[in-house]
Design an enzyme around this catalytic site. Structure first.
Site, PDB file in Angstrom:
ATOM      1  N   PRO A 126      26.039 -15.445 -11.328  1.00 64.17           N
ATOM      2  CA  PRO A 126      26.658 -14.719 -10.215  1.00 64.17           C
ATOM      3  C   PRO A 126      27.341 -13.410 -10.597  1.00 64.17           C
ATOM      4  CG  PRO A 126      27.216 -17.050 -10.162  1.00 64.17           C
ATOM      5  CD  PRO A 126      26.546 -16.798 -11.468  1.00 64.17           C
TER       6      PRO A 126
ATOM      7  N   VAL B  88      -1.207  -3.263  -5.053  1.00 60.04           N
ATOM      8  CA  VAL B  88      -2.538  -3.300  -4.444  1.00 60.04           C
ATOM      9  C   VAL B  88      -3.550  -2.554  -5.310  1.00 60.04           C
ATOM     10  CG1 VAL B  88      -3.885  -2.624  -2.410  1.00 60.04           C
ATOM     11  CG2 VAL B  88      -1.592  -3.566  -2.114  1.00 60.04           C
TER      12      VAL B  88
ATOM     13  N   LYS C 159       1.628  -4.830  15.025  1.00 57.83           N
ATOM     14  CA  LYS C 159       0.380  -4.552  14.301  1.00 57.83           C
ATOM     15  C   LYS C 159      -0.597  -5.707  14.453  1.00 57.83           C
ATOM     16  CE  LYS C 159       2.548  -1.907  10.533  1.00 57.83           C
ATOM     17  NZ  LYS C 159       3.086  -2.065   9.174  1.00 57.83           N
TER      18      LYS C 159
ATOM     19  N   HIS D 200       0.321 -15.047   1.630  1.00 56.14           N
ATOM     20  CA  HIS D 200       0.873 -15.144   2.982  1.00 56.14           C
ATOM     21  C   HIS D 200       0.349 -16.435   3.635  1.00 56.14           C
ATOM     22  CE1 HIS D 200       2.392 -11.188   2.643  1.00 56.14           C
ATOM     23  NE2 HIS D 200       1.687 -10.559   3.559  1.00 56.14           N
TER      24      HIS D 200
ATOM     25  N   CYS E 198      -2.045  -6.905   6.155  1.00 54.54           N
ATOM     26  CA  CYS E 198      -2.384  -8.137   5.414  1.00 54.54           C
ATOM     27  C   CYS E 198      -2.392  -9.382   6.301  1.00 54.54           C
ATOM     28  CB  CYS E 198      -1.427  -8.304   4.234  1.00 54.54           C
ATOM     29  SG  CYS E 198       0.260  -7.823   4.583  1.00 54.54           S
TER      30      CYS E 198
ATOM     31  N   THR F 234      -1.120   2.284 -10.022  1.00 53.03           N
ATOM     32  CA  THR F 234      -0.010   1.610 -10.708  1.00 53.03           C
ATOM     33  C   THR F 234       0.697   0.600  -9.797  1.00 53.03           C
ATOM     34  OG1 THR F 234       1.395   3.440 -10.045  1.00 53.03           O
ATOM     35  CG2 THR F 234       0.503   3.524 -12.286  1.00 53.03           C
ATOM     36  N   GLY F 235       0.289   0.530  -8.533  1.00 50.83           N
ATOM     37  CA  GLY F 235       0.963  -0.351  -7.568  1.00 50.83           C
ATOM     38  C   GLY F 235       0.351  -1.742  -7.531  1.00 50.83           C
TER      39      GLY F 235
ATOM     40  N   GLY G  37       4.091  -8.229  -0.332  1.00 51.94           N
ATOM     41  CA  GLY G  37       3.663  -7.433   0.819  1.00 51.94           C
ATOM     42  C   GLY G  37       4.531  -6.202   0.996  1.00 51.94           C
TER      43      GLY G  37
ATOM     44  N   ARG H 154       9.601 -12.930   6.505  1.00 50.49           N
ATOM     45  CA  ARG H 154       9.511 -12.762   5.042  1.00 50.49           C
ATOM     46  C   ARG H 154      10.089 -13.998   4.368  1.00 50.49           C
ATOM     47  NH1 ARG H 154       6.396  -9.055   3.105  1.00 50.49           N
ATOM     48  NH2 ARG H 154       7.476  -7.345   4.142  1.00 50.49           N
TER      49      ARG H 154
HETATM   50  N1  LIG Z   1       1.122  -5.339  -0.641  1.00 49.66           N
HETATM   51  C1  LIG Z   1       0.409  -5.763   0.392  1.00 49.66           C
HETATM   52  O1  LIG Z   1       0.274  -6.982   0.677  1.00 49.66           O
HETATM   53  C2  LIG Z   1      -0.290  -4.764   1.249  1.00 49.66           C
HETATM   54  C3  LIG Z   1      -1.171  -5.238   2.188  1.00 49.66           C
HETATM   55  C4  LIG Z   1      -1.831  -4.338   3.001  1.00 49.66           C
HETATM   56  C5  LIG Z   1      -1.579  -3.003   2.860  1.00 49.66           C
HETATM   57  N2  LIG Z   1      -0.682  -2.549   1.936  1.00 49.66           N
HETATM   58  C6  LIG Z   1      -0.482  -1.125   1.826  1.00 49.66           C
HETATM   59  O2  LIG Z   1      -0.957  -0.642   0.564  1.00 49.66           O
HETATM   60  C7  LIG Z   1      -0.165   0.469   0.148  1.00 49.66           C
HETATM   61  C8  LIG Z   1       0.370   0.232  -1.249  1.00 49.66           C
HETATM   62  O3  LIG Z   1       1.109  -0.970  -1.286  1.00 49.66           O
HETATM   63  P1  LIG Z   1       1.598  -1.610  -2.674  1.00 49.66           P
HETATM   64  O4  LIG Z   1       2.101  -2.951  -2.288  1.00 49.66           O
HETATM   65  O5  LIG Z   1       0.576  -1.486  -3.730  1.00 49.66           O
HETATM   66  O6  LIG Z   1       2.838  -0.628  -3.050  1.00 49.66           O
HETATM   67  P2  LIG Z   1       3.513  -0.368  -4.480  1.00 49.66           P
HETATM   68  O7  LIG Z   1       3.330  -1.556  -5.375  1.00 49.66           O
HETATM   69  O8  LIG Z   1       4.879   0.108  -4.194  1.00 49.66           O
HETATM   70  O9  LIG Z   1       2.652   0.845  -5.118  1.00 49.66           O
HETATM   71  C9  LIG Z   1       2.621   2.124  -4.526  1.00 49.66           C
HETATM   72  C10 LIG Z   1       1.585   2.993  -5.246  1.00 49.66           C
HETATM   73  O10 LIG Z   1       1.475   4.247  -4.566  1.00 49.66           O
HETATM   74  C11 LIG Z   1       1.711   5.314  -5.485  1.00 49.66           C
HETATM   75  N3  LIG Z   1       2.356   6.428  -4.795  1.00 49.66           N
HETATM   76  C12 LIG Z   1       3.409   6.374  -3.948  1.00 49.66           C
HETATM   77  N4  LIG Z   1       3.707   7.615  -3.503  1.00 49.66           N
HETATM   78  C13 LIG Z   1       2.833   8.461  -4.091  1.00 49.66           C
HETATM   79  C14 LIG Z   1       2.637   9.874  -4.056  1.00 49.66           C
HETATM   80  N5  LIG Z   1       3.394  10.688  -3.301  1.00 49.66           N
HETATM   81  N6  LIG Z   1       1.626  10.399  -4.779  1.00 49.66           N
HETATM   82  C15 LIG Z   1       0.845   9.608  -5.545  1.00 49.66           C
HETATM   83  N7  LIG Z   1       0.976   8.261  -5.629  1.00 49.66           N
HETATM   84  C16 LIG Z   1       1.967   7.698  -4.911  1.00 49.66           C
HETATM   85  C17 LIG Z   1       2.617   4.706  -6.547  1.00 49.66           C
HETATM   86  O11 LIG Z   1       2.532   5.479  -7.714  1.00 49.66           O
HETATM   87  P3  LIG Z   1       3.782   5.519  -8.767  1.00 49.66           P
HETATM   88  O12 LIG Z   1       3.739   4.208  -9.510  1.00 49.66           O
HETATM   89  O13 LIG Z   1       3.446   6.688  -9.613  1.00 49.66           O
HETATM   90  O14 LIG Z   1       5.019   5.686  -7.951  1.00 49.66           O
HETATM   91  C18 LIG Z   1       1.979   3.322  -6.693  1.00 49.66           C
HETATM   92  O15 LIG Z   1       0.810   3.413  -7.475  1.00 49.66           O
HETATM   93  C19 LIG Z   1       0.906   0.629   1.234  1.00 49.66           C
HETATM   94  O16 LIG Z   1       0.409   1.564   2.179  1.00 49.66           O
HETATM   95  C20 LIG Z   1       0.978  -0.729   1.867  1.00 49.66           C
HETATM   96  O17 LIG Z   1       1.438  -0.672   3.190  1.00 49.66           O
HETATM   97  C21 LIG Z   1      -0.048  -3.405   1.116  1.00 49.66           C
END
Ligand SMILES: NC(=O)c1ccc[n+]([C@@H]2O[C@H](COP(=O)([O-])OP(=O)(O)OC[C@H]3O[C@@H](n4cnc5c(N)ncnc54)[C@H](OP(=O)(O)O)[C@@H]3O)[C@@H](O)[C@H]2O)c1
Length: 340
Positions: A180, A14, A215, A243, A130, A11-12, A161, A236
């Site tokens: 506002p 990524v 990193k 990016h 990333c 659902t996130g 990100g 940011r």
């Molecule tokens: N965004 C980037 O550019 C990027 C790049 C490299 C790496 N990452 C890494 O990829 C990961 C996800 O990033 P994102 O941007 O996709 O975050 P996000 O949009 O906030 O999505 C987080 C996802 O993780 C799930 N989740 C969180 N806690 C959980 C738990 N305890 N049990 C099961 N599911 C859980 C959430 O499910 P729910 O919807 O149910 O809460 C959601 O599907 C992170 O580790 C981030 O550091 C991101």
């Protein structure tokens, strides 16, 4: 014959891209499971022209599944990745949890595909940060030709990100600028992100750099060459996706800008758009939804003997996360988990 693939974090930002990319690249799939937290149970997500209902990660049994693409953050990864790996499912993880573990390969397939073979020690492969992923795709072919001594990089990183909450905060604050009465104070970011830039990503380290900057240093060494010195400033910016990086490179040997352009044109995963005219370069909005890492503004740095400057842009949710993870899965299947 195909593979049984799990996407955790479906659902996130990524996770949704992972499902899109698996479908777009026609990854050989026999069965697919979309997982998230219990609060998202039954949420519908797209996989090509199919709709999947998300299942609860906590209750999921990984036995019999081949590959799990994880995008759930470090805390949840710590709990669930060892369970999946112990059940015989190879985890490809997007969090930073395992990136610096010597027993876990950190892989960008255009750069160090063979490192995938080391997956078996923990049944886990890590995906880089990333900003690192797109930079090393650009550095590697130049390093092979002229040996990089030092890199000075400044990043311009999109709010996606920082996950869904980062995207929402930029959107809500932008709307509030025009209205506002709806003030939206900073929550995900340290200061207002709309119409602003923030030189702070992740926590501060003792030496004054941030964890995001650290990193980029450590991951570049692990993926490309421990001999490369890197210094980074990560910022940011109020962009939703994509990016950008300004990269200054010092080489051991001389490398002419025209030769560098030719090398990058031939390199895997790279698209060079470099015309010295209005708009003859790529900006973040133009790279969204693309697989490539775009390189522009290649030019000599005349202040040092062997230096080049370049501009590097990529979709952070794709090459910076989901695409790279799927490419790792493809590499793993081609090199190790062969079927059919
Ligand atoms: N965004 C980037 O550019 C990027 C790049 C490299 C790496 N990452 C890494 O990829 C990961 C996800 O990033 P994102 O941007 O996709 O975050 P996000 O949009 O906030 O999505 C987080 C996802 O993780 C799930 N989740 C969180 N806690 C959980 C738990 N305890 N049990 C099961 N599911 C859980 C959430 O499910 P729910 O919807 O149910 O809460 C959601 O599907 C992170 O580790 C981030 O550091 C991101």
């Amino acid at each position: 014959m195909g593979y049984k693939v799990v996407v955790a974090g479906a659902t996130g930002n990524v996770g949704r891209e992972m499902l899109n990319i698996l479908a777009e690249r026609e990854f050989p799939i026999d069965d697919i499971a979309a997982l998230a937290s219990r609060r998202s149970l039954g949420t519908e997500v797209s996989f090509g022209d199919r709709t999947l209902k998300t299942q609860d990660l906590e209750a999921f049994d990984f036995t019999g599944w081949d590959i799990a693409l994880f995008a759930i953050g470090s805390d949840a990864t710590k709990e669930y990745a060892p369970k999946a790996a112990a059940a015989g499912c190879v985890v490809i993880d997007n969090s930073s949890l395992y990136r610096y573990d010597p027993d876990v390969p950190l892989v960008v397939p255009e750069v160090n595909a063979a490192a995938v073979d080391g997956y078996a020690k923990k049944n886990i492969i890590a995906n880089p940060n990333c900003s690192t992923a797109q930079m090393v795709v650009a550095l590697k072919p130049l390093h092979d030709r002229a040996k990089i001594k030092r890199v000075v990089v400044s990043t311009y990183q999109a709010t996606s990100g920082a996950g869904k909450e980062g995207v929402d905060e930029l959107w809500d604050q932008t709307k509030a600028i025009y209205n506002p009465t709806d003030e939206v104070p900073p929550k995900k970011f340290q200061k207002q992100i709309a119409f602003n830039v923030i030189p702070h990503i992740d926590s501060f380290m003792e030496d004054g750099s941030t964890k995001e900057e650290w990193k980029m240093v450590v991951e570049t060494k692990k993926i490309v060459d421990p001999g490369i010195k890197v210094t980074a400033t990560c910022v940011r910016v109020p962009v939703f996706v994509g990016h950008a990086e300004s990269i200054n490179i010092e080489f051991e040997d001389h490398l002419d800008e025209d030769e560098a352009r030719d090398i990058l044109r031939e390199a895997p995963g790279i698209m060079v758009i470099d015309k010295r005219e209005d708009g003859g370069y790529v900006t973040p909005v133009e790279c969204v939804g693309d697989f490539a890492t775009f390189i522009s503004r290649i030019r000599q740095d005349s202040t040092i003997d062997n230096g080049l400057n370049l501009w590097c842009v990529s979709d952070n949710l794709r090459k910076g996360a989901a695409l790279n993870a799927v490419q790792i899965a493809e590499t793993l299947c081609n090199r190790v988990l062969k079927k059919g």
